[in-house]
Design a protein around this motif. Structure first.
Motif, PDB file in Angstrom:
ATOM      1  N   THR A 181       0.829  -1.210   0.000  1.00 29.01           N
ATOM      2  CA  THR A 181       0.000   0.000   0.000  1.00 29.01           C
ATOM      3  C   THR A 181       0.860   1.256   0.000  1.00 29.01           C
ATOM      4  O   THR A 181       0.618   2.200  -0.768  1.00 29.01           O
ATOM      5  N   ARG A 186      -8.544  -1.855  -2.378  1.00 30.15           N
ATOM      6  CA  ARG A 186      -8.931  -0.606  -3.027  1.00 30.15           C
ATOM      7  C   ARG A 186     -10.193  -0.791  -3.864  1.00 30.15           C
ATOM      8  O   ARG A 186     -11.043   0.104  -3.938  1.00 30.15           O
ATOM      9  N   LEU A 200      -7.725   2.132   4.124  1.00 33.40           N
ATOM     10  CA  LEU A 200      -7.025   1.150   3.303  1.00 33.40           C
ATOM     11  C   LEU A 200      -5.889   0.462   4.059  1.00 33.40           C
ATOM     12  O   LEU A 200      -5.707  -0.758   3.951  1.00 33.40           O
ATOM     13  N   GLY A 259      -9.858   4.319  -2.221  1.00 29.47           N
ATOM     14  CA  GLY A 259      -8.445   4.596  -2.036  1.00 29.47           C
ATOM     15  C   GLY A 259      -8.084   5.439  -0.840  1.00 29.47           C
ATOM     16  O   GLY A 259      -6.951   5.919  -0.760  1.00 29.47           O
TER      17      GLY A 259
END
Length: 348
Positions: free
Chosen positions: A90, A284, A294, A289
């Protein structure tokens, strides 16, 4: 420039998803401890764990030894490695603004592996997990710096150039790592290191769990504190500057955090491919997002995925254990092709 944005419509509420992932992780942990060459009933698994947590003395018999000394540390390490890879993926995708970014594809894992193997073969780590992690960290940062400099040659920045540079440099580092292993001259050491390089959790013990646990917890806290800034960064440097975020400083922070966490994870599990690519992309698609949601969900999803992968690795074959990297590659390579196909269809 392709960017990782938060424009994907959220289809799942984060809170129920987090609860479901938490339950799935508890079930996966139980299955990971219960299943193996010797199957142990889930009730017995929890009986042993609760007794040990309560400070009771171990009972005579093999079940107590198998559960507490062998399988519980391995199950916990699998969860920590998966959570850490989810966070690294991420953060890396936000850092380079590219959903194809992954510590393995960008050569970071290869650099960490080279550092760790060099420390082992040359006797620099002295059997210390801290020494091994420091060597892996140095290798990860060196590889990432080299890939980043190649991607920014000519003053511009190309996500495609970044991925291609990562693949090329990663393969070069992998070849040099193999040379170091073969040069060692110890056949047993060569076999164990090569198996470890394909990803393995077989070395899990209670003594080494504190290091990845501390690294994953610290990385989650740091990244979560920078979640809003990461949201701005993926929209572009000018947008980030407009809301008071220094893109250069934030990239430097993400660079260090991902390099450090990659080094720690590689030192305890070897190079595990594609988890850092798949997990953030899947999360996502489900929740959008926003990095405030997330990051923790990617950590949970990665933990569940690695737990399932490790169970498959231990139980798929009767005579031997599969390397973790073999299974993640079999899952991740088709996932990468699917992502590429989807991006080509949308023209992004």
């Amino acid at each position: 420039m392709a960017a990782v944005t938060g424009r994907v419509r959220r289809t799942v509420r984060p809170a129920p998803l987090a609860l479901g992932l938490g339950i799935a992780l508890a079930v996966a942990l139980t299955a990971a401890v219960a299943l193996g060459s010797t199957t142990i009933a889930p009730g017995e698994v929890w009986s042993v764990v609760l007794r040990r947590l309560g400070g009771a003395a171990p009972r005579p018999g093999t079940d107590d030894l198998i559960v507490w000394q062998l399988r519980v540390p391995r199950a916990l390490l699998a969860a920590l490695v998966g959570a850490g890879l989810g966070l690294i993926g991420t953060a890396t995708q936000a850092l380079v603004r590219n959903p194809l970014a992954d510590p393995y594809l960008l050569g970071i894992s290869n650099g960490a592996s080279l550092g760790a193997v060099a420390a082992i073969v040359l006797g620099l780590s002295a059997g210390s997990p801290l020494g091994l992690s420091a060597a892996a960290f140095a290798g990860a940062l060196g590889a990432f710096a080299l890939v980043w400099s190649m991607a920014r040659r000519g003053g511009g920045f190309s996500p495609l150039r970044l991925v291609l540079a990562g693949v090329g440099i990663g393969q070069f580092l992998s070849g040099f790592t193999s040379y170091l292993v073969l040069r060692a001259g110890d056949e047993q050491q060569t076999r164990s290191v090569l198996f470890w390089l394909m990803g393995s959790l077989s070395g899990a013990t209670w003594d080494i769990l504190w290091l990845p646990a501390l690294a994953v917890a610290a990385a989650l806290l740091v990244l979560q504190s920078r979640a809003r800034a990461m949201n701005a960064l993926i929209m572009g440097d000018e947008t980030a500057a407009a809301v008071g975020v220094s893109a250069t400083r934030l990239r430097r922070e993400l660079f260090v955090v991902t390099g450090l966490l990659t080094g720690v994870l590689v030192s305890v599990s070897g190079a595990v491919a594609f988890v850092g690519l798949m997990v953030p992309h899947l999360c996502r698609l489900l929740i959008g997002g926003d990095h405030r949601r997330l990051l923790p969900l990617a950590a949970l999803t990665g933990a569940v995925l690695m737990e399932i992968v490790d169970v498959v690795c231990r139980t798929a074959m009767d005579t031997q254990e599969l390397p973790v990297g073999v299974v993640t590659a079999m899952i991740g390579a088709p996932a990468l092709l699917l992502i590429l196909d989807r991006r080509m269809e949308t023209g992004r």
